[in-house]
Design a protein around this motif. Structure first.
Motif, PDB file in Angstrom:
ATOM      1  N   VAL A  21       0.831  -1.204   0.000  1.00 17.84           N
ATOM      2  CA  VAL A  21       0.000   0.000   0.000  1.00 17.84           C
ATOM      3  C   VAL A  21       0.869   1.259   0.000  1.00 17.84           C
ATOM      4  N   THR A  22       0.573   2.168  -0.914  1.00 18.65           N
ATOM      5  CA  THR A  22       1.310   3.427  -1.011  1.00 18.65           C
ATOM      6  C   THR A  22       0.321   4.583  -1.044  1.00 18.65           C
ATOM      7  N   PHE A  23       0.421   5.478  -0.093  1.00 21.01           N
ATOM      8  CA  PHE A  23      -0.358   6.727  -0.179  1.00 21.01           C
ATOM      9  C   PHE A  23       0.197   7.769   0.776  1.00 21.01           C
ATOM     10  N   THR A  24      -0.232   8.987   0.582  1.00 22.89           N
ATOM     11  CA  THR A  24       0.283  10.099   1.368  1.00 22.89           C
ATOM     12  C   THR A  24      -0.873  10.878   1.953  1.00 22.89           C
ATOM     13  N   VAL A  25      -0.750  11.269   3.195  1.00 27.35           N
ATOM     14  CA  VAL A  25      -1.746  12.140   3.815  1.00 27.35           C
ATOM     15  C   VAL A  25      -1.072  13.465   4.124  1.00 27.35           C
ATOM     16  N   LYS A  26      -1.672  14.541   3.648  1.00 28.35           N
ATOM     17  CA  LYS A  26      -1.054  15.851   3.835  1.00 28.35           C
ATOM     18  C   LYS A  26      -1.349  16.390   5.234  1.00 28.35           C
ATOM     19  N   GLU A  27      -0.486  17.296   5.668  1.00 28.71           N
ATOM     20  CA  GLU A  27      -0.662  17.957   6.964  1.00 28.71           C
ATOM     21  C   GLU A  27      -2.061  18.578   7.046  1.00 28.71           C
ATOM     22  N   GLY A  28      -2.763  18.313   8.102  1.00 28.53           N
ATOM     23  CA  GLY A  28      -4.054  18.957   8.328  1.00 28.53           C
ATOM     24  C   GLY A  28      -5.222  18.336   7.586  1.00 28.53           C
ATOM     25  N   GLU A  29      -4.970  17.237   6.867  1.00 33.80           N
ATOM     26  CA  GLU A  29      -6.059  16.619   6.104  1.00 33.80           C
ATOM     27  C   GLU A  29      -6.972  15.784   7.004  1.00 33.80           C
ATOM     28  N   LEU A  30      -8.168  15.523   6.511  1.00 35.77           N
ATOM     29  CA  LEU A  30      -9.094  14.608   7.183  1.00 35.77           C
ATOM     30  C   LEU A  30      -9.379  13.482   6.194  1.00 35.77           C
ATOM     31  N   VAL A 199     -17.759  12.995   5.569  1.00 27.70           N
ATOM     32  CA  VAL A 199     -16.856  13.589   6.539  1.00 27.70           C
ATOM     33  C   VAL A 199     -15.502  13.977   5.965  1.00 27.70           C
ATOM     34  N   SER A 200     -14.946  13.174   5.052  1.00 26.32           N
ATOM     35  CA  SER A 200     -13.516  13.312   4.759  1.00 26.32           C
ATOM     36  C   SER A 200     -13.194  14.273   3.618  1.00 26.32           C
ATOM     37  N   ASN A 201     -11.932  14.756   3.608  1.00 27.95           N
ATOM     38  CA  ASN A 201     -11.399  15.507   2.465  1.00 27.95           C
ATOM     39  C   ASN A 201     -11.065  14.539   1.343  1.00 27.95           C
ATOM     40  N   ARG A 202     -10.440  13.411   1.760  1.00 33.59           N
ATOM     41  CA  ARG A 202     -10.075  12.408   0.777  1.00 33.59           C
ATOM     42  C   ARG A 202     -10.392  11.018   1.326  1.00 33.59           C
ATOM     43  N   ILE A 203     -10.608  10.094   0.422  1.00 31.57           N
ATOM     44  CA  ILE A 203     -10.953   8.726   0.816  1.00 31.57           C
ATOM     45  C   ILE A 203      -9.920   7.768   0.238  1.00 31.57           C
ATOM     46  N   VAL A 204      -9.442   6.855   1.079  1.00 34.10           N
ATOM     47  CA  VAL A 204      -8.572   5.784   0.598  1.00 34.10           C
ATOM     48  C   VAL A 204      -9.387   4.502   0.675  1.00 34.10           C
ATOM     49  N   ILE A 205      -9.598   3.853  -0.472  1.00 38.21           N
ATOM     50  CA  ILE A 205     -10.466   2.679  -0.492  1.00 38.21           C
ATOM     51  C   ILE A 205      -9.639   1.395  -0.571  1.00 38.21           C
ATOM     52  N   PHE A 206      -9.916   0.476   0.362  1.00 41.50           N
ATOM     53  CA  PHE A 206      -9.217  -0.796   0.419  1.00 41.50           C
ATOM     54  C   PHE A 206     -10.172  -1.932   0.145  1.00 41.50           C
ATOM     55  N   GLY A 215      -8.844   9.340  -3.475  1.00 39.67           N
ATOM     56  CA  GLY A 215      -9.321  10.549  -4.133  1.00 39.67           C
ATOM     57  C   GLY A 215     -10.313  11.291  -3.260  1.00 39.67           C
ATOM     58  N   THR A 216     -10.774  12.441  -3.743  1.00 32.52           N
ATOM     59  CA  THR A 216     -11.784  13.182  -3.004  1.00 32.52           C
ATOM     60  C   THR A 216     -13.087  12.397  -3.080  1.00 32.52           C
ATOM     61  N   PRO A 217     -14.013  12.669  -2.162  1.00 28.79           N
ATOM     62  CA  PRO A 217     -15.296  11.954  -2.218  1.00 28.79           C
ATOM     63  C   PRO A 217     -15.936  12.046  -3.598  1.00 28.79           C
ATOM     64  N   ARG A 218     -15.837  13.216  -4.209  1.00 33.01           N
ATOM     65  CA  ARG A 218     -16.446  13.403  -5.515  1.00 33.01           C
ATOM     66  C   ARG A 218     -15.759  12.555  -6.584  1.00 33.01           C
ATOM     67  N   ASP A 219     -14.417  12.512  -6.501  1.00 36.62           N
ATOM     68  CA  ASP A 219     -13.645  11.701  -7.442  1.00 36.62           C
ATOM     69  C   ASP A 219     -14.063  10.244  -7.409  1.00 36.62           C
ATOM     70  N   LYS A 223     -15.714   9.191 -10.577  1.00 38.05           N
ATOM     71  CA  LYS A 223     -14.726   8.523 -11.438  1.00 38.05           C
ATOM     72  C   LYS A 223     -14.129   7.318 -10.732  1.00 38.05           C
ATOM     73  N   PRO A 224     -14.938   6.318 -10.434  1.00 38.07           N
ATOM     74  CA  PRO A 224     -14.388   5.140  -9.760  1.00 38.07           C
ATOM     75  C   PRO A 224     -13.326   4.481 -10.627  1.00 38.07           C
ATOM     76  N   ALA A 225     -12.234   4.032  -9.995  1.00 40.73           N
ATOM     77  CA  ALA A 225     -11.114   3.472 -10.738  1.00 40.73           C
ATOM     78  C   ALA A 225     -11.439   2.088 -11.270  1.00 40.73           C
ATOM     79  N   ASN A 226     -12.316   1.374 -10.597  1.00 39.06           N
ATOM     80  CA  ASN A 226     -12.652   0.030 -11.053  1.00 39.06           C
ATOM     81  C   ASN A 226     -14.032  -0.369 -10.561  1.00 39.06           C
ATOM     82  N   GLU A 227     -14.435  -1.557 -10.967  1.00 39.58           N
ATOM     83  CA  GLU A 227     -15.793  -1.990 -10.641  1.00 39.58           C
ATOM     84  C   GLU A 227     -15.999  -2.102  -9.133  1.00 39.58           C
TER      85      GLU A 227
END
Lengths: 365, 316
Positions: A21-30, A199-206, A215-219, A223-227
């Protein structure tokens, strides 16, 4: 960047809980870690906290490699799923615990605890013990306790799982406000897609230990990456169409082949809202009978049945429904306004196949 | 008329609870329980004191101040004072291991903890004789180094530790398993070391169970006969515990035997009293807590509007 995971894996014996798993959470993000149970999201959270050690990859907090740093030295606040309040201590002692361990001066501890009790609406409850509190109060104590030593990161494991539905909604809004005020980097785990979206600024889906999309909730919704993501976020109806005579068909419905060879199967998915209905039989292409109406509040769920017996599920806003002026048993016409091509190989149910761009009616048919 | 209605109401309310037995069933059950405990528990206990004082108060005192009896009392207390703390530490460590960690051999450890309960105490004693006795595996080596275990105080302590081992661990394992390790993990995330976590979080939450286990362990340590009898050698004034002393005296002087037995009985009664008092305190703790939470109004909703914009919205 505040938190970075690079190719992090975790194996429990033979079980691979988290894989690369690779991802980054920025300072102050939710950020929300979202996925079905057993998806590996809690393991990721516990690795960030230091309660589990990664078996592979690197974990950075504020640029420092944290793999071998003990949980005590990571300066994180962790809120457990069942809150894990110290039941032999009062609310005040619970909140002060981390400060006493860190050897704050007594006067500073008192001031900090008072400040938190006030901020969390717990005035007057300082002398109570955890079993004398309601679920929502316990949760606030747990968050106050985690925040007391001023951690650089706040981690929450299913924070709203244990409270009832009405309170949950208020707590969500409250968490967003709290994050807004304190601006501490926050990561929470949830299996509830609605909660993550809201609630969140960004969502990481596992799912199954792998990162599916970030991506952002809207993304992730649009624009879901897969089924897997498409089906997990929101509701997706899936149709399997057989390609015959240059058309992909299922019962009365027909779609372009999207390059699928003759005799093979095309799978498409569409959101329930993409179905347009009219009481005018001539307005849209297909005809159906309105079989059932399910009242959901502002929304209604409708079940349409085509003459050949195919069931189409849709959702519609109450006002729109009233405007149509139809009842159960009515004949209607409908069309599917937009849809996605999920896979071109009929036998493939794999989640990894990328979802094609949204096909709108204008270009589709 | 009013009173008639009231009595009818009473009758209805008395017989309407589904789980309640009719009065005569209740009377019979209570009667059996009382008869049984009276016959098998109270009567023998009373008999101990009756026999102890059968030859008068002076004889009773004389039996107790007998130096051999005194030595037996001291030995019994000494053994308990050594064995109970040892099992307190062993029990907490074993329970901690079993409840909080997964490791190979966990099932085996659990079985081993139960072993002293399933083996006859006499066999437990024999184990030590076979190991440390003169003809035992380690007998010669011990003799060469002038270490006395069998027919000496160390053997008695060993046998007692073995027999009383399960009490603390058995009391704590279900308790610690039920509590899980969430609270400990929470303490770690707040910066506490393992040691701090153990003393500040784990210990307070197992306090009652631990005290209870210690009391039971102590009762057994003072009363043990079988295992101790095998390893002690019955040397009057040296390796006789109170239980062994009672047996020996019974042949010589029944009243003196019962006088010694009465000391054991008193120790048992003190233990029972302590246990009852603890249970009472725990129940009182619980009741007080419930009373507080009942009167507490339920403010479950999160604090309203802590940002200025929100508070104006709430005001409007």
């Amino acid at each position: 960047m505040s938190i970075e995971l690079r190719n992090v894996s975790k194996q429990f014996g033979q079980v691979r809980a988290v894989e690369g798993v690779t991802f980054t959470v920025k300072e102050g993000e939710l950020v929300a870690l979202l996925g079905p149970s057993g998806g590996g999201k809690t393991t990721v959270l516990r690795m960030i906290a230091g309660l589990e050690t990664p078996t592979g990859g690197d974990l950075f907090i504020r640029g420092e490699r944290m793999n071998d740093v003990s949980v005590q030295k990571r300066n994180i606040g962790f809120v457990f799923q069942g809150y894990a309040l110290f039941k032999t201590m009062s609310v005040r002692e619970n909140i002060a615990f981390g400060l006493k361990i860190k050897k704050w001066r007594t006067a500073d501890i008192e001031a900090r605890v008072d400040e938190l009790l006030k901020l969390f609406g717990l005035d007057g409850l300082g002398a109570r013990y955890p079993h004398q509190l309601s679920g929502g109060q316990r949760q606030r104590v747990a968050i106050a306790r985690a925040l007391a030593p001023k951690p650089s990161v706040l981690l929450l494991d299913e924070p709203f799982g244990a409270v009832d539905a009405k309170i949950r909604q208020e707590l969500r809004e409250w968490l967003v406000r709290l994050h807004h005020e304190l601006n501490v980097t926050t990561i929470f785990v949830t299996h509830d897609q609605e909660e993550a979206l809201e609630v969140s600024n960004r969502i990481v889906i596992f799912s199954r230990g792998k990162l599916e999309q970030i991506g952002t909730p809207r993304d992730v919704y649009e624009k879901p990456a897969n089924e897997f993501v498409a089906r997990f976020i929101g509701v997706l109806n899936v149709l399997e169409l057989k390609v015959q005579n240059g058309q992909a068909r299922l019962a009365e419905l027909s779609f372009p082949t999207h390059g699928v060879p003759e005799g093979n199967t095309l799978r498409i998915g569409f959101r329930p809202y993409a179905v347009q209905i009219s009481s005018q039989l001539g307005e849209y292409r297909y005809r159906a009978t309105l079989k059932h109406i399910f009242f959901l509040g502002v929304l209604l769920r409708l079940e349409l049945e085509t003459p050949s017996g195919l069931t189409i599920r849709t959702r519609i806003i109450k006002e729109e429904f009233n405007r149509l002026g139809i009842a159960e048993g009515a004949e209607v016409s409908f069309q599917i306004r937009e849809y996605r091509v999920l896979s071109r190989e009929g036998d493939s149910l794999s989640a990894e196949v990328p979802v094609a761009q949204l096909v709108s009616l204008a270009e589709g048919i | 008329m009013a009173s008639a209605a009231k009595s009818r109401l009473n009758r209805i309310s008395r017989s309407q609870r589904g789980t309640e037995e009719s009065p005569w069933v209740r009377a019979v059950l209570i009667g059996i329980a009382l008869l049984f405990s009276g016959l098998f528990l109270l009567l023998p206990l009373a008999n101990v004191f009756a026999q102890a004082f059968s030859k008068g108060y002076a004889h009773y005192i004389k039996a107790l101040v007998n130096p051999d009896t005194q030595s037996a009392i001291v030995l019994t207390l000494t053994v308990a004072i050594i064995a109970v703390p040892l099992n307190l530490v062993f029990g907490v460590v074993a329970a901690w291991l079993i409840a909080k960690f997964d490791f190979t051999g966990k099932a085996l450890l659990l079985t081993l903890i139960d072993l002293p309960f399933s083996v006859s105490p006499v066999v437990s004693g024999l184990i030590y004789v076979v190991l440390f006795g003169l003809q035992g595996y380690l007998g010669e080596w011990l003799l060469d180094h002038d270490i006395k275990i069998i027919f000496a105080v160390p053997g008695i302590v060993l046998a007692t530790v073995f027999v009383t081992f399960p009490f603390v661990a058995r009391e704590l394992i279900p308790l610690m398993q039920a509590q899980g390790s969430d609270q400990e993990e929470a303490a770690l995330t707040l910066g506490a070391s393992g040691w701090q976590t153990f003393w500040k979080v784990t210990m307070p939450s197992i306090k009652w169970g631990l005290i209870y286990g210690v009391i039971l362990c102590n009762a057994r340590a003072m009363g043990e006969f079988g295992a101790v009898s095998v390893v002690s050698g019955h040397i009057t004034g040296m390796t006789d515990t109170l239980s062994l002393r009672v047996e020996k005296l019974y042949v010589e002087d029944v009243a003196a035997a019962f006088a010694s037995a009465s000391v054991l009985a008193v120790l048992a009664l003190i233990t029972l009293g302590l246990k009852t008092w603890l249970e009472h305190r725990q129940a009182a703790d619980l009741a007080r807590a419930q009373a507080v939470s009942l009167e507490a109004e339920d403010t479950d909703a999160p604090p309203r509007a802590s940002t200025p914009s929100d508070s104006t919205a709430a005001a409007a």
